[in-house]
Enzyme design. Structure first.
Site, short mmCIF file in Angstrom:
data_model
loop_
_atom_site.label_atom_id
_atom_site.label_comp_id
_atom_site.label_asym_id
_atom_site.label_seq_id
_atom_site.Cartn_x
_atom_site.Cartn_y
_atom_site.Cartn_z
N GLY A 54 0.70 -1.21 -0.10
CA GLY A 54 -0.03 -0.10 0.04
C GLY A 54 0.83 1.32 -0.06
O GLY A 54 0.58 2.19 0.80
N SER A 79 -3.66 -0.08 14.40
CA SER A 79 -4.12 1.07 14.72
C SER A 79 -4.61 1.11 16.16
O SER A 79 -4.68 0.38 16.96
CB SER A 79 -5.65 1.21 13.50
OG SER A 79 -6.59 1.86 14.06
N TYR A 96 -12.72 -3.48 11.41
CA TYR A 96 -11.59 -2.88 11.30
C TYR A 96 -10.68 -3.28 12.71
O TYR A 96 -9.44 -3.60 12.64
CB TYR A 96 -11.62 -1.44 10.95
CG TYR A 96 -10.37 -0.67 10.75
CD1 TYR A 96 -9.50 -0.61 9.84
CD2 TYR A 96 -9.82 0.12 12.03
CE1 TYR A 96 -8.32 0.07 9.65
CE2 TYR A 96 -8.74 0.91 11.88
CZ TYR A 96 -8.02 0.94 10.65
OH TYR A 96 -6.96 1.79 10.35
N LYS A 118 -7.13 -5.21 13.16
CA LYS A 118 -5.90 -4.76 13.58
C LYS A 118 -5.52 -5.07 15.02
O LYS A 118 -4.22 -5.05 15.25
CB LYS A 118 -6.44 -2.97 13.87
CG LYS A 118 -6.26 -2.19 12.63
CD LYS A 118 -5.31 -2.44 11.67
CE LYS A 118 -5.35 -1.61 10.39
NZ LYS A 118 -4.21 -1.51 9.73
N ILE A 146 -4.62 10.08 11.46
CA ILE A 146 -3.47 10.71 10.54
C ILE A 146 -4.18 11.32 9.49
O ILE A 146 -4.93 10.76 8.80
CB ILE A 146 -2.44 9.59 10.20
CG1 ILE A 146 -1.93 8.91 11.50
CG2 ILE A 146 -1.05 10.25 9.43
CD1 ILE A 146 -0.92 9.84 12.51
P1 NDP Z 1 -4.94 5.38 2.41
O1 NDP Z 1 -6.35 4.88 2.25
O2 NDP Z 1 -4.21 6.60 2.27
O3 NDP Z 1 -3.81 4.32 1.35
C1 NDP Z 1 -4.00 3.02 1.56
C2 NDP Z 1 -2.92 2.22 0.64
O4 NDP Z 1 -3.16 1.07 0.85
C3 NDP Z 1 -2.99 2.59 -0.73
O5 NDP Z 1 -1.84 2.64 -1.26
C4 NDP Z 1 -4.01 1.52 -1.50
O6 NDP Z 1 -3.59 1.48 -2.71
C5 NDP Z 1 -3.32 0.19 -0.57
N1 NDP Z 1 -4.25 -0.61 -0.64
C6 NDP Z 1 -5.72 -0.88 -0.10
N2 NDP Z 1 -6.06 -2.12 -0.51
C7 NDP Z 1 -5.05 -2.97 -0.82
C8 NDP Z 1 -4.81 -4.18 -1.36
N3 NDP Z 1 -6.01 -4.97 -1.41
N4 NDP Z 1 -3.55 -4.58 -1.82
C9 NDP Z 1 -2.83 -3.68 -1.96
N5 NDP Z 1 -3.09 -2.44 -1.79
C10 NDP Z 1 -3.98 -2.06 -1.10
O7 NDP Z 1 -4.54 4.71 3.78
P2 NDP Z 1 -3.67 5.49 5.06
O8 NDP Z 1 -2.29 5.93 4.56
O9 NDP Z 1 -4.30 6.17 5.85
O10 NDP Z 1 -3.43 4.27 6.01
C11 NDP Z 1 -2.28 3.45 5.77
C12 NDP Z 1 -2.34 2.20 6.94
O11 NDP Z 1 -2.49 3.15 8.09
C13 NDP Z 1 -3.52 1.44 6.87
O12 NDP Z 1 -3.18 0.14 7.46
C14 NDP Z 1 -4.36 1.83 7.94
O13 NDP Z 1 -5.20 1.09 8.43
C15 NDP Z 1 -3.46 2.51 9.00
N6 NDP Z 1 -3.87 3.56 9.81
C16 NDP Z 1 -4.21 4.68 9.28
C17 NDP Z 1 -4.72 5.85 10.22
C18 NDP Z 1 -5.25 7.09 9.55
O14 NDP Z 1 -5.75 8.06 10.43
N7 NDP Z 1 -5.04 7.73 8.16
C19 NDP Z 1 -5.02 5.74 11.52
C20 NDP Z 1 -4.55 4.27 11.78
C21 NDP Z 1 -3.99 3.26 11.13
P3 NDP Z 1 -4.60 2.20 -3.72
O15 NDP Z 1 -4.19 3.56 -3.66
O16 NDP Z 1 -3.99 1.29 -5.12
O17 NDP Z 1 -6.06 1.87 -3.40
#
Ligand code: NDP
Length: 248
Positions: A12, A142, A155, A159, A188
């Protein structure tokens, strides 16, 4: 440089926290393979940015829900970038809904992506790390998986599962000089929370002791620490990055 000539995989990696981790690793001297699901354009842009930094990269449209594809991610990384030292399991999604309204598909999609995705990639990577008796893994979980959150049973379960997985794996692979740790961000600023209602966000912000949402840099700093030699005696732990929201 913290990670000179190391090879890393970030799942991701095209958006939000993952993207920032990819750029941090490249800036610290690593060659980086990153996966994504749909964002091909962002992947291309990121490849160019890494090239400017002077490191090699590999962008792979690989769904972490697919075990065979996860194997391909590991194999192609080793083949194209010459090894594997670091794994950051970051890919994750939310499908928030009250449990009484949650469809089986919404449960399954989140578990398959967030939890089985970590199994799929780590299971395929661990063989290499065990053979070379070296490697560092960081899994992005998370605060929801620690404290729970309404409308996030799917979720939070995924997690919390990552934390249990990481603690067990940390014990299993410690004799092979492999460390496994987790980061648990709070709120975030990424696309993931962009859809929250503005009034809810304002209310939330007031509850965060440090008075703001986190930035992706708040997470990359902790990733850098956990993957570095400075954290060489830390394994099986979860660091919370939430501005004090869920102080225990
Ligand atoms: P975003 O939604 O901004 O980005 C998610 C990323 O994961 C993208 O690159 C997406 O690819 C990729 N992705 C989603 N599904 C798949 C899949 N099946 N296979 C491969 N790649 C995949 O998320 P964040 O940056 O906010 O979150 C990143 C991590 O941090 C996650 O695990 C989230 O749960 C965790 N997190 C985030 C928080 C927040 O407040 N933002 C808080 C706590 C935890 P594509 O662009 O192609 O869709």
């Amino acid at each position: 440089m913290f990670f000179k000539d190391k090879v890393a995989i970030v799942t991701g990696g095209t958006r939000g926290i993952g993207r920032a981790i990819v750029l941090m690793l490249a800036a610290e001297g690593a060659d980086v393979a990153f996966s994504y699901l749909k964002s091909t354009q962002e992947a291309e842009g990121l490849k160019q940015e890494i090239k400017k930094i002077g490191r090699k990269s590999l962008a792979l449209q690989i769904d972490v829900r697919d075990f065979e594809k996860a194997k391909e991610l590991v194999e192609k990384t080793k083949h194209s970038l010459g090894g594997l030292d670091i794994l950051v399991n970051n890919a994750g999604i939310t499908r928030d809904k009250a449990l009484m309204m949650m469809a089986k598909e919404e449960w399954q999609e989140v578990i398959d992506t967030n939890l089985s995705g970590v199994f799929n990639v780590t299971r395929n990577a661990i063989v290499t790390l065990l053979k070379q008796k070296r490697g560092d893994i960081v899994n992005i979980t998370s605060v929801s998986g620690i404290s729970g959150m309404g409308r996030q049973t799917n979720y939070a379960a995924s997690k919390a599962g990552i934390i249990g997985f990481s603690k067990s794996l940390a014990k299993e692979v410690a004799p092979y000089n492999i460390r496994v740790n987790c980061l648990a961000p709070g709120f975030i600023e990424t696309d993931m929370i962009a859809g929250l209602r503005q009034d809810y966000k304002e209310k939330l912000k007031q509850e965060i002791p440090l008075g703001r949402f986190g930035r992706v840099e708040d997470v990359t700093g902790a990733v850098k620490f956990l993957l570095s030699d400075a954290a060489g005696f830390i394994t099986g732990q979860t660091i919370v990055i939430d501005g004090g929201l869920f102080i225990q």
